[in-house]
Design a protein around this motif. Sequence first.
Motif, short mmCIF file in Angstrom:
data_model
loop_
_atom_site.label_atom_id
_atom_site.label_comp_id
_atom_site.label_asym_id
_atom_site.label_seq_id
_atom_site.Cartn_x
_atom_site.Cartn_y
_atom_site.Cartn_z
N ALA A 594 0.83 -1.20 0.00
CA ALA A 594 0.00 0.00 0.00
C ALA A 594 0.87 1.25 0.00
CB ALA A 594 -0.92 -0.01 1.21
N TYR A 595 1.86 1.30 0.86
CA TYR A 595 2.68 2.51 0.95
C TYR A 595 3.57 2.70 -0.27
CZ TYR A 595 1.06 3.33 5.69
OH TYR A 595 0.27 3.60 6.78
N MET A 596 4.00 1.60 -0.90
CA MET A 596 4.74 1.76 -2.15
C MET A 596 3.85 2.40 -3.22
SD MET A 596 7.51 1.51 -3.89
CE MET A 596 8.63 0.41 -3.05
N ASN A 597 2.61 1.97 -3.29
CA ASN A 597 1.66 2.58 -4.21
C ASN A 597 1.40 4.04 -3.82
OD1 ASN A 597 -0.03 0.78 -6.35
ND2 ASN A 597 0.89 -0.49 -4.76
N VAL A 625 6.32 11.35 0.81
CA VAL A 625 7.47 11.15 1.70
C VAL A 625 7.05 10.35 2.93
CG1 VAL A 625 9.16 12.34 3.15
CG2 VAL A 625 8.62 13.24 0.87
N MET A 626 5.85 10.61 3.46
CA MET A 626 5.36 9.85 4.60
C MET A 626 5.27 8.37 4.26
SD MET A 626 2.40 12.38 6.13
CE MET A 626 1.62 11.03 7.02
N ALA A 627 4.79 8.06 3.06
CA ALA A 627 4.68 6.66 2.64
C ALA A 627 6.05 6.01 2.56
CB ALA A 627 3.96 6.58 1.29
N TYR A 628 7.02 6.75 2.03
CA TYR A 628 8.40 6.24 1.98
C TYR A 628 8.90 5.93 3.39
CZ TYR A 628 13.50 6.47 1.58
OH TYR A 628 14.84 6.19 1.66
N ASN A 629 8.65 6.82 4.32
CA ASN A 629 9.09 6.62 5.70
C ASN A 629 8.34 5.48 6.38
OD1 ASN A 629 11.00 8.70 5.58
ND2 ASN A 629 9.49 10.26 6.15
N MET A 651 14.55 -8.92 5.91
CA MET A 651 13.66 -8.15 5.04
C MET A 651 14.39 -6.89 4.55
SD MET A 651 10.85 -8.33 3.53
CE MET A 651 10.21 -9.74 4.45
N ASN A 652 14.58 -6.81 3.26
CA ASN A 652 15.24 -5.65 2.66
C ASN A 652 14.20 -4.88 1.86
OD1 ASN A 652 16.78 -3.98 0.77
ND2 ASN A 652 18.56 -5.13 1.47
N ARG A 653 14.05 -3.59 2.17
CA ARG A 653 13.02 -2.79 1.51
C ARG A 653 13.47 -2.21 0.17
NH1 ARG A 653 13.68 2.87 2.83
NH2 ARG A 653 15.31 3.17 4.40
N SER A 654 14.71 -2.49 -0.23
CA SER A 654 15.18 -1.96 -1.51
C SER A 654 16.16 -2.91 -2.18
CB SER A 654 15.83 -0.59 -1.33
OG SER A 654 16.90 -0.67 -0.39
N PRO A 655 15.72 -4.14 -2.49
CA PRO A 655 16.63 -5.08 -3.15
C PRO A 655 17.18 -4.51 -4.45
CG PRO A 655 14.36 -5.87 -3.21
CD PRO A 655 14.39 -4.70 -2.29
N ARG A 656 18.46 -4.57 -4.59
CA ARG A 656 19.23 -4.03 -5.74
C ARG A 656 19.19 -2.51 -5.79
NH1 ARG A 656 20.09 -5.28 -11.10
NH2 ARG A 656 17.90 -5.42 -11.69
N ASN A 657 18.59 -1.87 -4.78
CA ASN A 657 18.58 -0.40 -4.70
C ASN A 657 18.06 0.25 -5.98
OD1 ASN A 657 19.72 -0.20 -2.03
ND2 ASN A 657 21.67 -0.86 -2.94
N PRO A 659 15.58 2.42 -8.45
CA PRO A 659 14.94 3.72 -8.24
C PRO A 659 13.54 3.65 -7.64
CG PRO A 659 16.07 3.71 -10.35
CD PRO A 659 16.14 2.30 -9.81
N VAL A 660 12.81 2.57 -7.91
CA VAL A 660 11.43 2.46 -7.40
C VAL A 660 11.39 2.49 -5.88
CG1 VAL A 660 11.40 -0.08 -7.37
CG2 VAL A 660 9.27 1.18 -7.63
N PHE A 661 12.49 2.08 -5.23
CA PHE A 661 12.50 2.01 -3.77
C PHE A 661 12.94 3.32 -3.11
CE2 PHE A 661 13.31 -2.45 -5.14
CZ PHE A 661 12.15 -3.00 -4.64
N LYS A 662 13.36 4.28 -3.91
CA LYS A 662 13.93 5.49 -3.34
C LYS A 662 12.86 6.52 -3.00
CE LYS A 662 18.45 4.82 -5.39
NZ LYS A 662 19.56 5.40 -6.15
N GLU A 663 13.27 7.48 -2.21
CA GLU A 663 12.38 8.58 -1.88
C GLU A 663 12.14 9.41 -3.13
OE1 GLU A 663 12.21 12.45 1.13
OE2 GLU A 663 13.65 10.83 1.49
N PRO A 664 10.90 9.69 -3.47
CA PRO A 664 10.63 10.42 -4.72
C PRO A 664 11.02 11.89 -4.62
CG PRO A 664 8.59 10.05 -3.52
CD PRO A 664 9.67 9.31 -2.78
#
Length: 996
Positions: A594-597, A625-629, A651-657, A659-664
């Motif tokens: 949900a928060y990624m969306n 930004v709140m969703a990212y946090n 649990m890794n929230r940014s596998p391979r780092n 761009p989709v996992f970064k703060e927009p």
Amino acid sequence: MIKQTLTVIFVQLFLLQLQVHAQSVESQSFQLVGKNQRCPILISKNDAKVVQIAAELFVGDIHTITGQNPDIKYKAPKKANQIVLAGTLGKNPWIDQLVIDGKADVTSIKGKWESWSVQLIENPLKGVEKALVIIGSDRRGTAYGILELSRMMGVSPWEWWADVHPDKKTQITLDIENKTYGSPSVKYRGLFLNDEDWGLQPWAAKVYEPETGDIGPKTYAKIFELLLRLRANTIWPAMHSSTKPFYSYPKNKQVADDYAIVIGTSHPEPMLINVNTEWDQETMGEYRYDTNSETIKKMFIKRVNETGRYENIYTTGMRGKHDSPMIVGDHDINFQVKLLEQVITDQREILKQADNNKSLESIPQVFIPYKEVLNYYQHGMELPEDITLMWTDDNYGYIRRLSDPGEQKRSGGAGVYYHTSYWGRPHDYLWLNSTNPVLLWEEMSKAYQFNARNIWILNCGDIKPHEYNIELFMDMGWNMKDFGKSVDVRKHMKNWYERLFGKNNASQLTELFYEYYRLAFIRRPEFMAWSQVEPVTKVRPSEMSQIHYGDEVGKRIMTYNNLIKKVDSISPKVPSNRNSAFYELVTYPVKSAAYMNLKWLHANKNWFTAQQGRASALYHGKHAVMAYNEIAQLTEYFNNSLENGKWRHIMNRSPRNLPVFKEPVIATPSIKEEPVIGIALKGYEMELNHRVNNSHANVLPVFNAYTQPQYYLDIFLKGKGEKYWEVTPKTDWIKLSKSYGKLDTDHPEERIYVDLDWNKVPQGTGIKEPPLGHDHQLIPPGYKVDGAIDISTKDTAITLGVLAYNPKFEDLLKFEGFVEDQGYVSIDAENFTDHKQTKETSWKIIEGLGYTGSVVKTMPEKANSIEETSEIITNSPVLEYDFYTFNHGAAETFVQIVPTHAVYPGKKVRLAVGIDDAMPVILDYQTHGRSEEWKQNVLKNAAVKSVTDIIEKPGKHKLKIWMVDPGVMVDRILIDLGGWKESYAFPEQTMIKHEK
């Protein structure tokens, strides 16, 4: 008289036989632990190590539940009320004696693969009054049988791996039915631990097995325990360069054998060799068979000699390192095919030389035609018949192909390698489990029908968070008869959540996850950045519209916010001993998705509204930004707080780092000093007029009486400060969700929903001049009703036109079907008006799949294709959809299907479409290789093709969709008469509504 007496005797014997049979299937209670009862388990030292392991797990489960410690005995007790007796035929003297004495019946399991029987036997041994007897046909059958008792006690296979702590009890009594289990539907069933770099490996190295600093024997023992509890039997070990090769730790193979786990390897790992880390180019030379075959063969020989006495499945053939093609220089495909044939010939000779006592046919071998190897195979490559053909999906859940009728007769059979986790193009999905379980069922069910029954392997990444799909996969592989229809997946999921979180929560959780998977099917969480690229200087626009069809972005935000609320409403109802399990299996995956969306959807709204100078751009930027946090906090809690840090690093929230996992990157609007009101219809900004007579230059889309839609307008703040607003309908048939309010920094925007009270809307006047809206919307001619809304503040005002299309056509009084609205007809495929089937074929609804939650599929999978036009019309099953248009002319019919592949060469993915009496036009959806079309299809889980027809006149019409090839799944349909605007998904269906 003699005949009559014999008849009576035979009848009495028959009735006695029925009575005995009834007793054999009637359940009886058996107490394992009670006030004065602690039932021991008797096993033999002659039995396999896995039987001892299973007995220890079983006793450990009893201790976890009751605190009691039943004994594991290796000698028969001299006196006992009750015991559990477990063993393998031919390996347990007490069981063998029961068979000899006729007390135990093993006819149903003798010689079978992984089968067992459960029997309650009176006076089984001297001094023992009753025994619960588990008899296995082989070592795994016995182990499964013992652990089945753990299941019956309420112990989940995920007791350790998902912290599903069993309920505490003072006594345990089981209802036992004399029953036979097995053999499994699929012979080898297992997992591939892949892409372990970001979860499983660092967790094992730093937390669970620091003494090894890697995924070693201790970690594998826990994984093998899980496999046993799931009735699985095969592992493809982790093989990335972050992990040392499986065979570099000598204990690994012994632990696997102790747990009776079969070792295999993936497509780039021939002959149980992890080429990524075991091949040293500096000392061994280039890894290519055409120039360095002797060195490569030495490695093959060494590994076969090392592993020969264990249960293995040897992967034959050869690819390059790191999931790359085999290096062969500039040679053509014919050379590559011949070289691959030579590789396999040499590999089989090595296997034969290693053990002359075994025939090649008795040594399990697989050939995996993955990526370029499939092209070699289909180019005429010859493969020994006893090697199992292991087909693969396209990495996104759609099986590339299966065995043709000839291949289905091969003695080696076939299998499937399937992904629910993937690293690669067009985009990774390594983070969450987002593969729809119904798709998993549909594809594996199809594979089973095409005799892929020898080996199933699931690429599950790090195991977590793929728990449900793993268990579904293994349960299907164990007994496919339980999964004949799509609704069986829903039943399975509901039972799963009932066992985990109680009967009262099961239905809610099932519905929650069906919605979770539906949304992920439309777009996986990992794909929500639309392949954002580095450097991230602005947000890449979403294909989801913020303008058309009720704001696709806004609707998805609302839907995910509702999922979060549902999780929060269920969580307090979960038993306290399942809190960790609930977080791992529900809270984390649902809220993270949900928060990624929300992160990317709010970011898109931020950039969109910033261009209009809306103060709400700051609101959306803040929520992005709140969703990212939130994702960071959820992951932090998972890794560091759950179970006292048990899962740190898993649990890794940014596998391979990526761009989709970064703060927009957030856009900042140009904010005026003075507060100013802005108004937007369907996302477009309007110009405000200062209390002047307005000629309805701005109008909402036409309200159609036959679809009764709801529209909206946004009132927003441009500037600092606050602004009061008021919205007033000028007729009593216009309904508003809100009529006044205040905008300020904390609340810079209000969305007002507009409905009509159709009981009050006047009948249309028959005016023939349709007005054009601000976006030149297509409006049906005539029968227009004119209304308006006044929007005002202290110093500004505007009048907004409201148009209602409210005719009264006799043809539509009792019409059931779909109607044109805004220049298109939209249809959800499962809502057909009629369907016609043949003796051999039909259309079936598959529940739980597709953009709207159901699709329609042509069945059975093995039906013959129908290609000739005349045959299609007369002999093909057809879906019919009645629809009504208010316009005429060219109409383009778009048909969206689930993007599956043809089942084997010679088959295709086709259907035929026609309107009214038009001849069927065939649409072909088959893609080839890794084409751009295929990439877009798998990112959207949708393939769309279209055909253009001419609608001669307004009125009733019939759309027909015929089967051409079986197995095609139709999801959504759109008939565009010129009004469809750009959107990610088709607009909501325009089914007629009669209620007013």
